[in-house]
Design a protein around this motif. Structure first.
Motif, PDB file in Angstrom:
ATOM      1  N   LEU A 111       0.822  -1.208   0.000  1.00  0.00           N
ATOM      2  CA  LEU A 111       0.000   0.000   0.000  1.00  0.00           C
ATOM      3  C   LEU A 111       0.857   1.259   0.000  1.00  0.00           C
ATOM      4  N   ILE A 112       0.325   2.304  -0.584  1.00  0.00           N
ATOM      5  CA  ILE A 112       0.936   3.628  -0.488  1.00  0.00           C
ATOM      6  C   ILE A 112       0.181   4.337   0.627  1.00  0.00           C
ATOM      7  N   SER A 113       0.659   4.158   1.842  1.00  0.00           N
ATOM      8  CA  SER A 113      -0.098   4.671   2.986  1.00  0.00           C
ATOM      9  C   SER A 113       0.807   4.889   4.185  1.00  0.00           C
ATOM     10  N   HIS A 114       0.317   5.705   5.109  1.00  0.00           N
ATOM     11  CA  HIS A 114       0.944   5.837   6.419  1.00  0.00           C
ATOM     12  C   HIS A 114       0.208   4.851   7.319  1.00  0.00           C
ATOM     13  N   SER A 115       0.893   3.862   7.830  1.00  0.00           N
ATOM     14  CA  SER A 115       0.172   2.785   8.493  1.00  0.00           C
ATOM     15  C   SER A 115       0.960   2.094   9.594  1.00  0.00           C
ATOM     16  N   ILE A 116       0.175   1.471  10.492  1.00  0.00           N
ATOM     17  CA  ILE A 116       0.714   0.619  11.548  1.00  0.00           C
ATOM     18  C   ILE A 116       0.153  -0.778  11.326  1.00  0.00           C
ATOM     19  N   GLY A 117       1.047  -1.773  11.306  1.00  0.00           N
ATOM     20  CA  GLY A 117       0.617  -3.150  11.110  1.00  0.00           C
ATOM     21  C   GLY A 117       1.300  -4.073  12.104  1.00  0.00           C
ATOM     22  N   PHE A 118       0.850  -5.305  12.104  1.00  0.00           N
ATOM     23  CA  PHE A 118       1.329  -6.302  13.062  1.00  0.00           C
ATOM     24  C   PHE A 118       1.801  -7.561  12.349  1.00  0.00           C
ATOM     25  N   GLY A 119       2.562  -8.363  13.076  1.00  0.00           N
ATOM     26  CA  GLY A 119       2.982  -9.659  12.558  1.00  0.00           C
ATOM     27  C   GLY A 119       1.916 -10.700  12.845  1.00  0.00           C
ATOM     28  N   ASN A 120       2.335 -11.898  13.212  1.00  0.00           N
ATOM     29  CA  ASN A 120       1.369 -12.928  13.557  1.00  0.00           C
ATOM     30  C   ASN A 120       0.752 -12.622  14.924  1.00  0.00           C
ATOM     31  N   ILE A 121      -0.579 -12.769  15.036  1.00  0.00           N
ATOM     32  CA  ILE A 121      -1.285 -12.548  16.294  1.00  0.00           C
ATOM     33  C   ILE A 121      -1.997 -13.850  16.651  1.00  0.00           C
ATOM     34  N   PRO A 122      -1.377 -14.680  17.500  1.00  0.00           N
ATOM     35  CA  PRO A 122      -1.925 -16.015  17.778  1.00  0.00           C
ATOM     36  C   PRO A 122      -3.120 -15.982  18.736  1.00  0.00           C
ATOM     37  N   THR A 123      -4.330 -15.939  18.169  1.00  0.00           N
ATOM     38  CA  THR A 123      -5.543 -15.863  19.003  1.00  0.00           C
ATOM     39  C   THR A 123      -6.488 -17.039  18.779  1.00  0.00           C
ATOM     40  N   ASN A 144      -1.158 -23.196  25.055  1.00  0.00           N
ATOM     41  CA  ASN A 144      -2.451 -23.784  25.396  1.00  0.00           C
ATOM     42  C   ASN A 144      -3.536 -22.702  25.419  1.00  0.00           C
ATOM     43  N   GLN A 145      -4.777 -23.143  25.597  1.00  0.00           N
ATOM     44  CA  GLN A 145      -5.916 -22.224  25.534  1.00  0.00           C
ATOM     45  C   GLN A 145      -5.867 -21.159  26.622  1.00  0.00           C
ATOM     46  N   THR A 146      -5.404 -21.521  27.808  1.00  0.00           N
ATOM     47  CA  THR A 146      -5.312 -20.565  28.918  1.00  0.00           C
ATOM     48  C   THR A 146      -4.358 -19.423  28.563  1.00  0.00           C
ATOM     49  N   MET A 147      -3.231 -19.778  27.944  1.00  0.00           N
ATOM     50  CA  MET A 147      -2.255 -18.766  27.533  1.00  0.00           C
ATOM     51  C   MET A 147      -2.838 -17.834  26.474  1.00  0.00           C
ATOM     52  N   ILE A 148      -3.597 -18.406  25.541  1.00  0.00           N
ATOM     53  CA  ILE A 148      -4.202 -17.604  24.477  1.00  0.00           C
ATOM     54  C   ILE A 148      -5.192 -16.595  25.058  1.00  0.00           C
ATOM     55  N   GLU A 149      -6.013 -17.053  26.023  1.00  0.00           N
ATOM     56  CA  GLU A 149      -7.010 -16.157  26.616  1.00  0.00           C
ATOM     57  C   GLU A 149      -6.344 -14.995  27.351  1.00  0.00           C
ATOM     58  N   GLN A 150      -5.256 -15.259  28.075  1.00  0.00           N
ATOM     59  CA  GLN A 150      -4.542 -14.187  28.767  1.00  0.00           C
ATOM     60  C   GLN A 150      -3.870 -13.256  27.762  1.00  0.00           C
ATOM     61  N   TYR A 151      -3.322 -13.825  26.704  1.00  0.00           N
ATOM     62  CA  TYR A 151      -2.696 -13.034  25.636  1.00  0.00           C
ATOM     63  C   TYR A 151      -3.713 -12.087  25.006  1.00  0.00           C
ATOM     64  N   LYS A 152      -4.894 -12.612  24.691  1.00  0.00           N
ATOM     65  CA  LYS A 152      -5.943 -11.789  24.074  1.00  0.00           C
ATOM     66  C   LYS A 152      -6.376 -10.678  25.033  1.00  0.00           C
ATOM     67  N   LYS A 153      -6.497 -11.019  26.310  1.00  0.00           N
ATOM     68  CA  LYS A 153      -6.881 -10.024  27.315  1.00  0.00           C
ATOM     69  C   LYS A 153      -5.846  -8.898  27.388  1.00  0.00           C
TER      70      LYS A 153
END
Length: 220
Positions: A111-123, A144-153
């Protein structure tokens, strides 16, 4: 620079309901325009495209949802994700963007843009398990699922606090980028200090990975 509008695209998807608090906090921002739609509806998709097309360089467009290196996904259709923006779509060119989606840092290179992006987001636990099986996981440990939930939070907390803290009257994309990193750092510290979280070091590593794979792009 004074911000005219904050436009948030949030395609309906059960797997991204955890992002709803971010959308709700954004809705308190002056001149907020919310585009939370089922994008499998063509009329809804047209509204989104029309809003982006009429936006100016002083508006900030935020995307909350799934993505990949080729684009941004809309609502799932018959269980499958469909790109609503891709590298052949010029609508996002010459816009100011915050793309909270997987591999958006790769997509925004087209894109020709001013932007903020991210890498992989494991959710998504199932997706992470599949990556581990085929050897595509970025992590040296099993998640594990517990880690994912805390990560998302922690992810949602860092974004909400950024939105609440930033001065929208004198907005700067670079400040937004730095504030997101700052509040991710604060979440890392909070996780490490919380002895009730048994996998706190692994979750801190996941958040550190989120922060280090963020990218700020200025492209004219």
């Amino acid at each position: 620079m004074k911000m005219n509008k904050v436009i948030c695209i949030y395609p309906f998807d059960k797997s991204t309901t955890f992002l709803l608090p971010i959308y709700k906090v954004l809705s308190s921002v002056s001149k907020f325009k919310g585009l939370a739609f089922d994008t499998t509806n063509e009329n809804c998709k047209k509204i989104i495209y029309s809003e982006i097309e009429s936006s100016t360089e002083n508006d900030l467009i935020i995307f909350l949802g799934h993505g990949c290196s080729l684009g941004l996904y809309g609502s799932p259709k018959n269980g499958e994700l469909e790109l609503i923006f891709d590298n052949k779509n010029s609508l996002l060119n010459n816009k100011k963007l915050l793309l909270l989606s997987c591999r958006s840092s790769e997509f925004m290179e087209s894109l020709i843009s001013h932007s903020i992006g991210f890498g992989n987001i494991p959710t998504d636990y199932q997706e992470i398990c599949e990556d581990e099986i085929i050897g595509c996981s970025n992590f040296s440990f099993s998640i594990n699922q517990t880690m994912i939930e805390q990560y998302k939070k922690s992810l949602v907390q860092s974004m909400c606090k950024t939105i609440q803290y930033i001065n929208w009257e004198s907005f700067c994309l670079n400040n937004l980028y730095n504030l997101i990193k700052l509040f991710i750092n604060k979440e890392i510290q909070a996780v490490l200090e919380n002895k009730q979280i048994s996998e706190r070091r692994f979750i801190a590593d996941m958040l550190y990975d989120l922060k280090t794979n963020m990218r700020l792009q200025y492209k004219n």
